[in-house]
Write a protein that holds these residues in place. Structure first.
Motif, PDB file in Angstrom:
ATOM      1  N   GLY A 195       0.772  -1.238   0.000  1.00  0.00           N
ATOM      2  CA  GLY A 195       0.000   0.000   0.000  1.00  0.00           C
ATOM      3  C   GLY A 195       0.797   1.278   0.000  1.00  0.00           C
ATOM      4  N   GLU A 196       2.118   1.185  -0.079  1.00  0.00           N
ATOM      5  CA  GLU A 196       2.971   2.368  -0.087  1.00  0.00           C
ATOM      6  C   GLU A 196       3.849   2.368  -1.335  1.00  0.00           C
ATOM      7  N   PRO A 197       4.229   3.556  -1.833  1.00  0.00           N
ATOM      8  CA  PRO A 197       5.125   3.595  -2.990  1.00  0.00           C
ATOM      9  C   PRO A 197       6.433   2.862  -2.701  1.00  0.00           C
ATOM     10  N   TYR A 198       6.841   2.042  -3.650  1.00  0.00           N
ATOM     11  CA  TYR A 198       8.087   1.286  -3.531  1.00  0.00           C
ATOM     12  C   TYR A 198       9.056   1.642  -4.655  1.00  0.00           C
ATOM     13  N   LEU A 199       8.562   1.729  -5.892  1.00  0.00           N
ATOM     14  CA  LEU A 199       9.428   1.947  -7.050  1.00  0.00           C
ATOM     15  C   LEU A 199       8.757   2.918  -8.013  1.00  0.00           C
ATOM     16  N   LEU A 200       9.463   3.996  -8.339  1.00  0.00           N
ATOM     17  CA  LEU A 200       9.059   4.927  -9.387  1.00  0.00           C
ATOM     18  C   LEU A 200      10.066   4.753 -10.516  1.00  0.00           C
ATOM     19  N   TYR A 201       9.586   4.512 -11.750  1.00  0.00           N
ATOM     20  CA  TYR A 201      10.523   4.191 -12.818  1.00  0.00           C
ATOM     21  C   TYR A 201       9.957   4.560 -14.184  1.00  0.00           C
ATOM     22  N   GLY A 202      10.865   4.813 -15.105  1.00  0.00           N
ATOM     23  CA  GLY A 202      10.470   5.165 -16.459  1.00  0.00           C
ATOM     24  C   GLY A 202      11.698   5.491 -17.284  1.00  0.00           C
ATOM     25  N   THR A 203      11.451   5.781 -18.559  1.00  0.00           N
ATOM     26  CA  THR A 203      12.565   6.010 -19.471  1.00  0.00           C
ATOM     27  C   THR A 203      12.140   6.790 -20.691  1.00  0.00           C
ATOM     28  N   GLN A 204      13.091   7.405 -21.323  1.00  0.00           N
ATOM     29  CA  GLN A 204      12.935   7.981 -22.654  1.00  0.00           C
ATOM     30  C   GLN A 204      12.946   6.854 -23.676  1.00  0.00           C
ATOM     31  N   ILE A 206      12.038   3.149  -2.640  1.00  0.00           N
ATOM     32  CA  ILE A 206      11.811   3.485  -1.233  1.00  0.00           C
ATOM     33  C   ILE A 206      11.808   2.172  -0.461  1.00  0.00           C
ATOM     34  N   ASP A 207      12.834   1.939   0.336  1.00  0.00           N
ATOM     35  CA  ASP A 207      12.961   0.627   0.968  1.00  0.00           C
ATOM     36  C   ASP A 207      12.221   0.572   2.294  1.00  0.00           C
ATOM     37  N   GLU A 208      12.309  -0.589   2.962  1.00  0.00           N
ATOM     38  CA  GLU A 208      11.556  -0.817   4.198  1.00  0.00           C
ATOM     39  C   GLU A 208      12.025   0.084   5.338  1.00  0.00           C
TER      40      GLU A 208
END
Length: 530
Positions: free
Chosen positions: A416-425, A509-511
């Motif tokens: 229920g919490e943000p863990y990974l934000l990711y993306g690319t060109q 965002i880790d534990e």
């Protein structure tokens, strides 16, 4: 190996260090992740003008600790009221450059307004201040802008308004030269004072529409005045217990759920006899899963207001499992792709409260249409050139329609919490690289910096190419590249850290609550956190 930036409270990643710094400035001043994200976005529109700008689109995924939910904002533009196939009668396709490629209204400024109105705490003028300063006083021209300017010299020289900005003195500016955009600074100042309406209903939009009318363009003042973006419910899937979120169509985001859910059927991870990272099996399965997702994407993706898109069926576990069963573990399929543009800028921000923003923006091709709108300094996108002129095609051109869009920011949640934000060109490369990042971080326990720095690939056909190449970086061992070719992949080896595979960034965002940020060594980016 470059180490990740680790912060205990905040993290900003973007493809240009000055844009990352602009976001950090907002956080230092007491702003939140949403204020910082808009500052990053606006600054990228100035310091990375070959990739993005006020004349382009953006898509946003956001998690607010107040809402306790992920929301999406579609800041992509629609075609004009006069945008009909008959306008291009006698032409096989919409031109890729020039005034006739300017088919859709830019949506990015509307996105800034929507994000700040809903979640921001700082005034627009303060958030735009770094971008205004770099436009007015200049900044050191990046290696990436220098390379793209040299490669697209003919496009930039075709119109005097564009040449005056990007080829000062009639020549490609040197890397590190001071690059100034005073017309754009004036436009940003007008926007800072007059807000969104000054762009769509006031002075800025009026000047752009007047310029286009004088050049025989499509877009009218009514097209600008009637533009509005949309808040959307994001698409949801899962991977190894994580909740995956993507923006819905007209974005290709659903391929960023389909591909990992197909891959979930395979034992990635070196433990217990699993598939080793960097092996033939790793690359082969990644490419084959992506190919299957792309077949559905190419068949259905367009503006959902104009067609029924069975997206929930496509991202269902049962359907993705059935696709996985079609993969030959030893041979490449003969499936094909559609050529799309590749120049984009992805960034992400997490603040001390845990508010998280994953967003991406683009002009479509490098330098978009190549059309700078008079003295506004606004370089207009050519995103609408991807519409088809075939009346039977799902993405056929129609008035007030959004086109098939490659932009797809991603977010993964844990408990229920943000863990990974990711993306690319990179148009075709976005779901491919997202799956690489996801498997590397989840299955192989890499930190985000290692995940973006490891060798990458991109499969598909680019504009003007006749083959479905698998471009793969030279750091991949020769034996693996040979095995891929022997399996039927059309392998082409590219540079060790080649821009053709895109510019990826990620925040974990880790534990413990630590924010680890990784930025791509293939670009001019920076992770900043504390």
């Amino acid at each position: 190996m470059q180490q990740p930036m680790i912060g205990t409270k905040t993290m900003v990643v973007s493809p240009h260090y000055l844009a990352s710094a602009a976001g950090a400035r907002m956080l230092e001043r007491g702003g939140n992740a949403f204020d910082a994200a808009v500052a990053v976005s606006a600054c990228l529109a100035v310091v990375y003008p070959h990739m993005t700008g006020l004349g382009g689109d953006s898509f946003w995924l956001m998690y607010s600790q107040h809402d306790r939910a992920v929301r999406a904002y579609n800041a992509s533009g629609r075609s004009g009221y006069r945008a009909t196939r008959s306008f291009y009668a006698g032409e096989a396709a919409i031109p890729q450059r020039g005034v006739r490629s300017v088919v859709t209204v830019p949506g990015m400024v509307d996105g800034w307004d929507a994000v700040l109105r809903e979640y921001g705490t700082l005034p627009l003028a303060e958030v735009l201040a770094p971008a205004i300063g770099y436009a007015e006083h200049g900044f050191p021209l990046s290696r990436d802008q220098h390379r793209n300017t040299a490669e697209r010299l003919a496009v930039l020289a075709a119109l005097p308004e564009t040449a005056a900005v990007y080829l000062p003195g009639g020549a490609v500016p040197a890397q590190g030269a001071r690059f100034v955009q005073r017309d754009l600074a004036r436009t940003l100042r007008t926007l800072a004072g007059g807000g969104r309406d000054s762009f769509y209903k006031g002075e800025i939009g009026g000047r752009i529409a007047s310029f286009l009318a004088g050049e025989g363009g499509l877009l009218t003042p009514d097209d600008w005045a009637d533009h509005a973006g949309n808040w959307e419910v994001p698409l949801h899937g899962t991977y190894r217990g994580l909740d995956l979120y993507q923006v819905p169509p007209n974005s290709q985001g659903f391929t960023g759920i389909m591909t990992p859910q197909i891959l979930e059927n395979f034992n990635f991870g070196a433990q217990g006899g699993g598939i080793a990272h960097g092996s033939f099996d790793y690359y082969h399965l990644q490419v084959e899963a992506l190919k299957l997702a792309f077949q559905d994407r190419n068949r259905v993706l367009t503006d959902p207001a104009f067609a029924s898109i069975p997206v929930q069926e496509l991202i269902s576990k049962a359907y993705c499992d059935s696709l996985a069963a079609r993969i030959d573990p030893k041979r490449a399929s003969a499936l094909s792709s559609a050529p799309v543009g590749s120049d984009t800028a992805y960034a992400a921000v997490v603040d001390a409260a845990g508010n998280s923003v994953s967003f991406i923006q683009s002009l479509y091709f490098e330098f978009g249409s190549g059309v700078t709108a008079g003295d506004t300094g606004v370089l207009l996108q050519n995103r609408g050139s991807f519409f088809s002129l075939d009346p039977g095609h799902v993405n056929t051109l129609e008035p007030r329609k959004r086109t098939f869009h490659t932009l797809m920011p991603a977010m993964a949640m844990k408990a229920g919490e943000p863990y990974l934000l990711y993306g690319t060109q990179g148009g075709e490369g976005q779901p491919q690289t997202q799956s690489a990042l996801l498997t590397r971080i989840v299955d192989y326990r890499m930190d985000p910096q290692q995940a973006v720095s490891e060798p990458r690939w991109v499969w598909g056909r680019t504009w003007g190419a006749a083959t479905q190449e698998l471009k793969i970086e030279s750091r991949v061992p020769e034996a693996v590249r040979v095995a891929l070719a022997d399996a039927g992949h059309d392998v082409r080896t590219v540079g060790a850290y080649d821009g053709v595979v895109g510019h990826a960034h990620a925040i974990v965002i880790d534990e413990r609550g630590f924010r680890s940020g990784g930025t791509d060594p293939r670009c001019d980016g920076q992770a900043i956190g504390w």
